[in-house]
Scaffold this motif. Structure first.
Motif, short mmCIF file in Angstrom:
data_model
loop_
_atom_site.label_atom_id
_atom_site.label_comp_id
_atom_site.label_asym_id
_atom_site.label_seq_id
_atom_site.Cartn_x
_atom_site.Cartn_y
_atom_site.Cartn_z
N ARG A 90 0.86 -1.18 0.00
CA ARG A 90 0.00 0.00 0.00
C ARG A 90 0.89 1.22 0.00
N THR A 91 0.39 2.31 -0.50
CA THR A 91 1.18 3.54 -0.58
C THR A 91 1.08 4.32 0.73
N SER A 92 1.88 5.39 0.79
CA SER A 92 1.92 6.28 1.96
C SER A 92 2.17 7.70 1.49
N ASP A 93 2.37 8.60 2.44
CA ASP A 93 2.73 9.98 2.08
C ASP A 93 4.06 10.03 1.34
N GLU A 94 4.93 9.06 1.57
CA GLU A 94 6.26 9.05 0.97
C GLU A 94 6.37 8.16 -0.26
N SER A 95 5.32 7.37 -0.55
CA SER A 95 5.37 6.44 -1.68
C SER A 95 4.10 6.55 -2.50
N SER A 96 4.25 6.92 -3.77
CA SER A 96 3.08 7.00 -4.65
C SER A 96 2.77 5.66 -5.30
N GLU A 97 3.72 4.73 -5.21
CA GLU A 97 3.54 3.40 -5.77
C GLU A 97 4.40 2.43 -4.96
N VAL A 98 3.90 1.23 -4.72
CA VAL A 98 4.65 0.16 -4.06
C VAL A 98 4.55 -1.05 -4.96
N VAL A 99 5.70 -1.58 -5.39
CA VAL A 99 5.71 -2.67 -6.37
C VAL A 99 6.75 -3.72 -6.01
N TRP A 100 6.46 -4.95 -6.41
CA TRP A 100 7.44 -6.03 -6.37
C TRP A 100 7.99 -6.13 -7.79
N VAL A 101 9.28 -5.82 -7.98
CA VAL A 101 9.87 -5.74 -9.31
C VAL A 101 10.73 -6.98 -9.58
N PRO A 102 10.43 -7.72 -10.67
CA PRO A 102 11.30 -8.84 -11.04
C PRO A 102 12.70 -8.31 -11.40
N ARG A 103 13.71 -9.07 -11.07
CA ARG A 103 15.09 -8.63 -11.32
C ARG A 103 15.31 -8.25 -12.78
N GLU B 263 13.42 -6.81 -14.75
CA GLU B 263 12.79 -5.54 -15.11
C GLU B 263 13.41 -4.33 -14.42
N LEU B 264 14.38 -4.55 -13.54
CA LEU B 264 14.99 -3.44 -12.79
C LEU B 264 15.68 -2.43 -13.69
N ALA B 265 16.29 -2.88 -14.77
CA ALA B 265 17.00 -1.95 -15.66
C ALA B 265 16.04 -0.98 -16.34
N GLY B 266 14.77 -1.33 -16.44
CA GLY B 266 13.82 -0.50 -17.16
C GLY B 266 13.08 0.53 -16.32
N ILE B 267 13.42 0.65 -15.04
CA ILE B 267 12.74 1.65 -14.21
C ILE B 267 13.72 2.72 -13.77
N GLU B 268 13.19 3.91 -13.48
CA GLU B 268 14.02 5.07 -13.12
C GLU B 268 14.44 4.98 -11.65
N VAL B 269 15.74 4.70 -11.45
CA VAL B 269 16.32 4.53 -10.12
C VAL B 269 17.59 5.38 -10.05
N HIS B 270 17.77 6.09 -8.95
CA HIS B 270 18.97 6.90 -8.76
C HIS B 270 20.21 6.00 -8.70
N PRO B 271 21.37 6.45 -9.22
CA PRO B 271 22.58 5.62 -9.20
C PRO B 271 22.97 5.10 -7.82
N SER B 272 22.75 5.89 -6.77
CA SER B 272 23.12 5.42 -5.43
C SER B 272 22.24 4.25 -4.98
N ILE B 273 21.00 4.23 -5.42
CA ILE B 273 20.10 3.12 -5.10
C ILE B 273 20.43 1.91 -5.97
N ARG B 274 20.78 2.15 -7.22
CA ARG B 274 21.20 1.03 -8.09
C ARG B 274 22.39 0.31 -7.47
N LEU B 275 23.31 1.06 -6.88
CA LEU B 275 24.47 0.45 -6.23
C LEU B 275 24.02 -0.45 -5.08
#
Length: 156
Positions: free
Chosen positions: A114-127, A129-141
């Motif tokens: 479920r979402t919150s004030d800090e999350s507009s979407e909550v998802v379980w992402v298959p490995r 598909e990770l390359a296809g979503i917008e993630v900051h480089p520090s989080i990718r690390l």
């Protein structure tokens, strides 16, 4: 509050604060990664947030993950410590924070996304598909390190 992440940017503003924070690398039984879409910058990220007085760091990871995602977790190990001074977070109120985050590995034990004030979407992402979503480089690390469960914890 809006946030701009500066990563290895020579024109980034100088930090004026540091906050102890956590992030949580959570896989489900199908090896999908729990991620949120942040409301402050629109990027996908691992759940996490600010450490509060009176908590252990693992309690912060559990609380923040449940607050942002609706998923209760049990911390199982340490992914790493991230304190790169070349990653600063500039907020629209004038705070410019140097990154300091401890990333934990955890497993889901209960709850439903479920979402919150800090999350507009909550998802379980298959490995895959990770390359296809917008993630900051520090989080990718952190994600890269999280999938290396046999490696020692990372630290900077």
């Amino acid at each position: 509050m809006a946030r701009t992440d500066h990563f290895e940017d020579p024109n980034a503003p100088r930090p004026n604060s540091i906050v102890i924070a956590v992030s949580t690398f959570v896989l489900d039984n199908d090896e999908r990664l729990l991620m949120i879409r942040r409301t402050d910058n629109g990027f996908y990220a691992l759940p996490g947030g600010r450490h509060e007085l009176g908590e252990t760091m693992t309690q912060t990871a559990v609380r923040e993950t449940e607050e942002e995602t609706g998923i209760s977790v049990k911390v199982t190990s340490l992914v790493g410590i991230y304190s790169n001074p070349d990653h600063v977070l500039a907020y629209d109120d004038g705070e410019v924070r140097q990154e300091f985050s401890i990333c934990f590995r955890a497993r889901a034990v209960a709850g439903a996304p479920r979402t919150s004030d800090e999350s507009s979407e909550v998802v379980w992402v298959p490995r895959a598909e990770l390359a296809g979503i917008e993630v900051h480089p520090s989080i990718r690390l952190r994600i890269e390190h999280g999938f290396r469960s046999d490696a020692p914890p990372y630290y900077t």
